[in-house]
Structures are given as structure tokens and as C-alpha cells.
Design an enzyme around this catalytic site. Structure first.
Site, PDB file in Angstrom:
ATOM      1  CG  HIS A  57     -12.376  78.487 -67.035  1.00  0.00           C
ATOM      2  ND1 HIS A  57     -12.721  79.809 -67.208  1.00  0.00           N
ATOM      3  CD2 HIS A  57     -13.375  77.758 -67.593  1.00  0.00           C
ATOM      4  CE1 HIS A  57     -13.891  79.872 -67.833  1.00  0.00           C
ATOM      5  NE2 HIS A  57     -14.291  78.647 -68.090  1.00  0.00           N
ATOM      6  CD  GLU A  96     -16.673  75.749 -67.610  1.00  0.00           C
ATOM      7  OE1 GLU A  96     -16.843  76.643 -66.755  1.00  0.00           O
ATOM      8  OE2 GLU A  96     -16.593  75.988 -68.821  1.00  0.00           O
ATOM      9  CG  HIS A 145     -14.079  76.006 -72.644  1.00  0.00           C
ATOM     10  ND1 HIS A 145     -13.010  76.087 -71.779  1.00  0.00           N
ATOM     11  CD2 HIS A 145     -15.026  76.834 -72.128  1.00  0.00           C
ATOM     12  CE1 HIS A 145     -13.305  76.901 -70.782  1.00  0.00           C
ATOM     13  NE2 HIS A 145     -14.517  77.377 -70.975  1.00  0.00           N
ATOM     14  NE  ARG A 170     -14.405  88.039 -72.289  1.00  0.00           N
ATOM     15  CZ  ARG A 170     -14.328  89.053 -71.432  1.00  0.00           C
ATOM     16  NH1 ARG A 170     -13.252  89.810 -71.427  1.00  0.00           N
ATOM     17  NH2 ARG A 170     -15.313  89.315 -70.606  1.00  0.00           N
TER      18      ARG A 170
END
Length: 323
Positions: free
Chosen positions: A103, A120, A178, A198
Site C-alpha cells: 500500500h 494497517e 505483505h 497487487r
């Protein structure tokens, strides 16, 4: 009207990798197959969650912010974010692995997508035997060696894989590659953002579309933090009622270990709080009303509330999230 503890109707999202544990383990109610995500508290456009109880029933978070401002958000949060709600709360059920992804941070996300970045954290609710997460890299790369591995279809060999168990916690700052492995059920706390790059999707085909999902390897190059970290797992203990879990510039999370009664400290000058049930059952008592929190349920406490009481006669664990 006055504010009170708020519970929202989740928004359920189909995912190619989704299973049934949101229903069978967390007792969510839906009829679709392959539901991978339950968005518990969201202001993402087209996925706004709606309040399900009390006099304010039917209101979205944005409508509540418009009506109550700092009394809902907290004065510090209101000054920092204005009317933008800064967090997105999810439960994620990965029957099969998610894509390997990354991200962008705030600056890049603002420039490319007019969005917050996406920092996150994950709290593992359940993990099947030998279940894994990918968190970070297992060897030093730079942009050139990264692109080379991508071109060869060999990026998996550079991923740091970690066997996980219930209770394991990981902070995933923007820029850290991740993926959630198959057989893992997690609670995710993140910035309000739906921007994901992605990197690799295991060459699979989405049965709904009959096609492979889009990859964003070119976009990911400038988003990745190639620095290595010695230990990616967050260390914490459960010795107190309130125990520090992940504290970052984007959110703070404690784990509450309650057996009996506890008071939730609130401050109108600071921040709302979110309580996420991750083990056992509890109830909030506020102005002689009872609000129940089972495992897999989420409640938002507006900043202006006067110190609600949490009770659990059999013991529970709650994630406490705030800014």
C-alpha cells in the site's frame, strides 16, 4: 438527540480468496459465497456502514460527523481530519492466500489517488495449523532487483513467511509488502483507504469474471520500503486490564483483558474509541442501557460519552482503537 454506543451494519465483500468463517465463526449473516471481508466501520464511498440501533438508527458515520462534529470525533481528531473519518475496521477471512501486495503512504496516495495512505495492523483471531502470513522481505532488494524478480515471476522467493497463531499481532506500515495466507481469520485496523497494489496473485483466475485479477507491479515500485526488519511481530503482554498493542501516528490500539468490570476512559478533547470483540462476550453499560459485544462485533464510542462501563463475567478480550 444525544450520542450513545454505536453499532453499525457491516458491509460484506466478495473476494476470490474468501471462505465461510465470517459466518461460521463470527456469526455474520449473509447469503453470498466467498465473502472475504466484513467492513465493520466504514466511510469508503459505496461501502458506508449504517447505524443499526437507537434514536439515530439509519445514520451513516458521515451524517453523524455532520450533526455532532467534535462531540463524535473528539476535538483533536476533528482539528486534524475535519469531517473525514480516519479509520476503516474489518474482519478478513482468507480461505486461500490473498495476493502479495503493498500500500502507498499518504504522500503517494494523495498524489495518485486523492486518498489517505494505508497503514494497517492485523490481530489474528484464528489460524489453522501451519497457517502463514507474509510480512516484509527475507533478503535485501532494491528497485532493480525487485523488478528483475517480478519479470521472472519469482517474487515469492523474496517474501518473509511467518507461521502464526491466534493472538499474534502485526503492524503493516505503508510500503511493507505483505499477504494473508490461507486459513487465517483476522481483525484489521487501517486508515480509511481502499488503495492496494497487487504484486503477485499466484496466477489464479477469478471464477466470477473468468479472468486473472489486475496486477500493479509498475505502481508498486515507488511504494515499497525495501528496508529489512529484525522482528515483524508485535510483542505485548496481558498483565493489566489495558495493555499496549500498536501505537502509531495513524491509530493506537490496546488490548483489553477484562474479567469483571472496567471503565473505558473517554475524553471529548481527544478521540472517539472503537471496541472490537476478539475473545469472549461482554456488555457496555451506559446510562442504564446495555450494549452487547460478542466475538466478531464492533462498537464505536463517540468522544463525548461519559466513561462507559464494560462488564464480562466470564472474561473477554477487546481491541481498543483510537487516534
Amino acid at each position: 438527540m444525544e450520542l450513545y454506543p454505536l453499532k453499525f451494519q457491516p458491509k460484506f465483500h466478495y473476494r476470490i480468496w474468501g471462505g465461510e468463517k465470517l459466518k461460521t465463526v463470527l456469526n455474520k449473516e449473509y447469503t453470498e459465497e466467498n465473502i472475504g471481508e466484513s467492513w465493520e466501520i466504514s466511510t469508503v464511498p459505496n461501502s458506508e456502514t449504517v447505524l443499526i440501533g437507537g434514536e439515530l438508527k439509519g445514520k451513516t458515520i458521515n451524517e453523524l460527523i455532520s450533526s455532532f462534529g467534535a462531540d463524535f470525533l473528539g476535538e483533536v481528531v476533528y482539528q486534524r481530519f475535519g469531517t473525514e473519518f480516519p479509520l476503516l475496521i474489518k474482519f478478513i477471512d482468507a480461505k486461500t492466500p490473498l495476493s502479495i501486495q503493498v500500500h502507498p503512504g499518504d504522500e503517494l496516495a494523495k498524489k495518485r489517488h486523492n486518498s489517505f495512505g494505508k497503514n494497517e495492523m492485523w490481530y489474528v483471531l484464528e489460524a489453522e495449523e501451519n497457517a502463514e502470513l507474509i510480512v516484509g522481505l527475507n533478503k535485501q532488494l532494491d528497485k532493480r532487483s525487485y523488478v528483475d524478480l517480478i519479470s521472472k515471476g519469482a517474487i515469492e522467493e523474496a517474501m518473509n513467511k511467518i507461521n502464526v497463531n491466534a493472538g499474534d499481532t502485526f503492524y503493516i506500515p505503508a510500503g511493507r509488502v505483505h499477504a494473508i495466507g490461507g486459513g487465517v481469520l483476522i481483525a484489521e485496523i487501517q486508515q480509511t483507504s481502499d488503495v492496494t497494489y497487487r504484486i503477485f496473485d499466484f496466477n489464479r483466475v477469478d471464477k466470477k469474471t473468468g479472468a486473472k485479477r489486475e496486477l500493479h507491479a509498475d505502481l508498486s515500485v515507488d511504494a515499497i520500503d525495501f528496508n529489512l526488519v529484525d522482528n515483524y511481530k508485535t510483542q505485548y503482554d496481558l498483565g493489566q486490564t489495558q495493555n499496549k498493542l500498536v501505537h502509531s501516528n495513524y491509530f493506537r490500539t490496546n488490548i483489553l483483558n477484562i474479567n469483571g468490570e472496567a471503565t473505558i476512559s473517554m475524553s471529548k478533547k481527544e478521540s472517539f474509541k472503537i471496541l472490537i470483540g476478539v475473545e469472549g462476550n461482554s456488555e457496555i453499560i451506559y446510562k442504564k442501557e446495555n450494549y452487547f459485544i460478542k466475538k466478531g462485533e464492533t462498537i464505536l464510542l463517540p468522544a463525548g460519552l461519559n466513561e462507559p462501563i464494560v462488564l464480562s463475567s466470564t472474561g473477554c478480550k477487546l481491541l481498543e482503537v483510537f487516534i
